[in-house]
Design a protein around this motif. Structure first.
Motif, short mmCIF file in Angstrom:
data_model
loop_
_atom_site.label_atom_id
_atom_site.label_comp_id
_atom_site.label_asym_id
_atom_site.label_seq_id
_atom_site.Cartn_x
_atom_site.Cartn_y
_atom_site.Cartn_z
N CYS A 86 0.69 -1.14 -0.12
CA CYS A 86 0.00 -0.04 -0.01
C CYS A 86 0.81 1.34 0.12
CB CYS A 86 -0.85 -0.08 1.32
SG CYS A 86 -1.87 -1.36 1.60
N ARG A 87 0.08 2.20 -0.32
CA ARG A 87 0.51 3.71 -0.35
C ARG A 87 0.08 4.09 1.18
NH1 ARG A 87 2.52 8.32 -2.04
NH2 ARG A 87 1.94 10.08 -0.97
N ALA A 88 0.89 4.69 2.00
CA ALA A 88 0.17 5.09 3.56
C ALA A 88 0.54 6.55 3.43
CB ALA A 88 1.18 4.45 4.68
N ASP A 89 -0.73 6.86 3.90
CA ASP A 89 -0.67 8.42 4.20
C ASP A 89 -1.12 8.72 5.72
OD1 ASP A 89 -0.39 10.04 1.48
OD2 ASP A 89 -1.71 8.24 1.21
N LEU A 90 -0.42 9.48 6.49
CA LEU A 90 -1.08 9.79 7.79
C LEU A 90 -1.69 11.37 7.55
CD1 LEU A 90 2.43 9.40 10.07
CD2 LEU A 90 0.44 8.36 10.15
N LEU A 91 -2.95 11.18 8.33
CA LEU A 91 -3.77 12.33 8.08
C LEU A 91 -4.24 12.75 9.49
CD1 LEU A 91 -6.15 10.27 5.52
CD2 LEU A 91 -4.38 11.78 4.84
N PHE A 92 -4.48 14.00 9.65
CA PHE A 92 -4.77 14.82 10.53
C PHE A 92 -6.06 15.81 10.66
CE2 PHE A 92 -0.14 13.88 10.41
CZ PHE A 92 0.02 13.29 11.81
N GLU A 93 -6.61 15.61 9.41
CA GLU A 93 -7.75 16.61 9.43
C GLU A 93 -8.99 16.08 10.26
OE1 GLU A 93 -6.31 14.60 6.94
OE2 GLU A 93 -5.74 16.23 5.31
N PRO A 94 -9.57 16.99 11.03
CA PRO A 94 -10.49 16.49 11.89
C PRO A 94 -11.85 15.82 11.69
CG PRO A 94 -9.97 18.77 12.31
CD PRO A 94 -9.27 18.43 10.96
N GLU A 95 -12.16 16.06 10.45
CA GLU A 95 -13.40 15.07 9.80
C GLU A 95 -12.92 13.75 9.71
OE1 GLU A 95 -11.39 17.29 6.72
OE2 GLU A 95 -12.16 18.02 8.37
N ILE A 96 -11.58 13.49 9.00
CA ILE A 96 -11.10 12.22 8.96
C ILE A 96 -11.02 11.47 10.26
CG2 ILE A 96 -9.62 10.66 8.11
CD1 ILE A 96 -9.37 12.73 5.71
N ARG A 97 -10.14 12.23 11.36
CA ARG A 97 -9.92 11.65 12.47
C ARG A 97 -11.23 10.96 13.28
NH1 ARG A 97 -5.86 15.99 14.85
NH2 ARG A 97 -6.01 14.37 16.48
N ALA A 98 -12.15 12.27 13.09
CA ALA A 98 -13.65 11.62 13.90
C ALA A 98 -14.18 10.55 13.17
CB ALA A 98 -14.60 12.92 13.91
N ARG A 99 -14.25 10.51 11.95
CA ARG A 99 -14.93 9.46 11.11
C ARG A 99 -14.09 8.02 11.39
NH1 ARG A 99 -15.47 7.84 4.89
NH2 ARG A 99 -13.17 8.01 5.12
N VAL A 100 -13.03 7.85 11.25
CA VAL A 100 -12.29 6.68 11.77
C VAL A 100 -12.41 6.32 13.24
CG1 VAL A 100 -10.01 5.59 11.83
CG2 VAL A 100 -10.65 6.95 9.71
N TRP A 101 -12.21 7.26 14.16
CA TRP A 101 -12.62 7.13 15.64
C TRP A 101 -13.87 6.40 15.80
CZ3 TRP A 101 -9.38 8.42 19.84
CH2 TRP A 101 -10.24 8.29 21.21
N ASN A 102 -14.92 6.82 15.19
CA ASN A 102 -16.27 6.54 15.15
C ASN A 102 -16.49 4.96 14.36
OD1 ASN A 102 -16.83 8.60 16.76
ND2 ASN A 102 -17.75 9.77 15.02
N LEU A 103 -15.75 5.00 13.45
CA LEU A 103 -15.90 3.57 12.78
C LEU A 103 -15.20 2.72 13.64
CD1 LEU A 103 -15.99 2.14 9.74
CD2 LEU A 103 -13.56 2.38 9.66
N PHE A 104 -14.13 2.68 14.07
CA PHE A 104 -13.82 1.61 15.42
C PHE A 104 -14.58 1.54 16.43
CE2 PHE A 104 -9.68 1.96 13.01
CZ PHE A 104 -9.30 0.74 12.84
N ARG A 105 -14.99 2.97 16.97
CA ARG A 105 -15.98 2.66 18.34
C ARG A 105 -17.23 1.97 18.03
NH1 ARG A 105 -18.11 8.36 19.69
NH2 ARG A 105 -19.43 7.37 17.98
N ASP A 106 -17.74 2.18 16.68
CA ASP A 106 -19.27 1.66 16.63
C ASP A 106 -19.11 0.27 15.95
OD1 ASP A 106 -20.02 4.26 17.48
OD2 ASP A 106 -20.34 4.94 15.47
N THR A 107 -18.01 -0.37 15.69
CA THR A 107 -17.84 -1.60 14.97
C THR A 107 -17.93 -2.76 16.19
OG1 THR A 107 -17.10 -0.85 13.19
CG2 THR A 107 -16.64 -3.23 13.46
N PRO A 108 -18.56 -3.87 16.20
CA PRO A 108 -18.43 -4.66 17.14
C PRO A 108 -17.11 -5.42 17.23
CG PRO A 108 -20.44 -5.06 15.84
CD PRO A 108 -19.59 -4.08 15.32
N GLU A 109 -16.62 -6.00 18.38
CA GLU A 109 -15.20 -6.57 18.63
C GLU A 109 -15.45 -7.94 17.81
OE1 GLU A 109 -14.80 -7.07 22.76
OE2 GLU A 109 -14.28 -5.01 23.04
N PRO A 110 -14.46 -8.52 17.35
CA PRO A 110 -13.24 -8.03 17.55
C PRO A 110 -12.42 -7.02 16.68
CG PRO A 110 -12.89 -10.06 16.13
CD PRO A 110 -14.48 -9.61 16.71
#
Length: 173
Positions: A86-110
């Motif tokens: 892959c190509r990897a990019d570190l992103l710091f945009e607030p809307e992307i950070r919030a979207r990914v945070w919520n993606l992990f938080r709202d997905t069932p374990e594991p």
């Protein structure tokens, strides 16, 4: 060579069943460095994207700034393996950070987890200074069911590679 519409869902199914991946970056001397990370793969609009909640350490920033290509490998005890180059990019945009945070938080374990609850310093909320997002944009996938190693009737080994050479690192095969 397999098309992406076939490879992406097979890759996601295997990767998400394994959950944790070894991801290698390259240091300034051209040496690989691996770490264990937890990508969440999304297949939308004909595009596969991996999202990683991560700490933007000085080492990780330097490696990706110098060489933005990473290798992401999954392995299970049944010897199912899949890899994404892959190509990897570190992103710091607030809307992307919030979207990914919520993606992990709202997905069932594991596969999902509460980023604030895992004890990483500086991960109180999506805009915490110690939290960033790594976007993985694959240019090559390989899906290798473990049963293929044992000679059993297995799903096929699948390989896909980006047909647009401008997205593929020089000299890769």
């Amino acid at each position: 060579m397999t098309d992406l519409e076939t490879a992406a869902p097979a890759f996601i199914a295997m990767a998400h069943s394994i959950v944790w991946a070894s991801i290698a970056t390259v240091d300034s001397a051209g040496r690989p460095r691996t770490r264990i990370l937890h990508p969440y793969w999304v297949w939308e609009h004909g595009r596969l994207t991996g999202w990683v909640a991560t700490a933007p350490t000085a080492t990780k920033r330097a490696h990706i700034a110098r060489n933005p290509f990473v290798s992401c490998n999954y392995w299970s005890p049944s010897h199912d393996t899949c890899a994404a180059e892959c190509r990897a990019d570190l992103l710091f945009e607030p809307e992307i950070r919030a979207r990914v945070w919520n993606l992990f938080r709202d997905t069932p374990e594991p596969l999902g987890y509460d980023p604030a609850g895992i004890g990483v310093p500086g991960w109180e909320h999506p805009l915490s200074p110690g939290f960033a997002v790594m976007r993985l944009s694959p240019w090559r996938l390989r899906i290798f069911p473990g049963a293929a190693l044992r000679g059993g009737a297995a799903e096929p080994v699948l390989t896909w590679q980006e047909p647009r050479p401008e997205l593929t690192p020089q000299g890769s095969s």
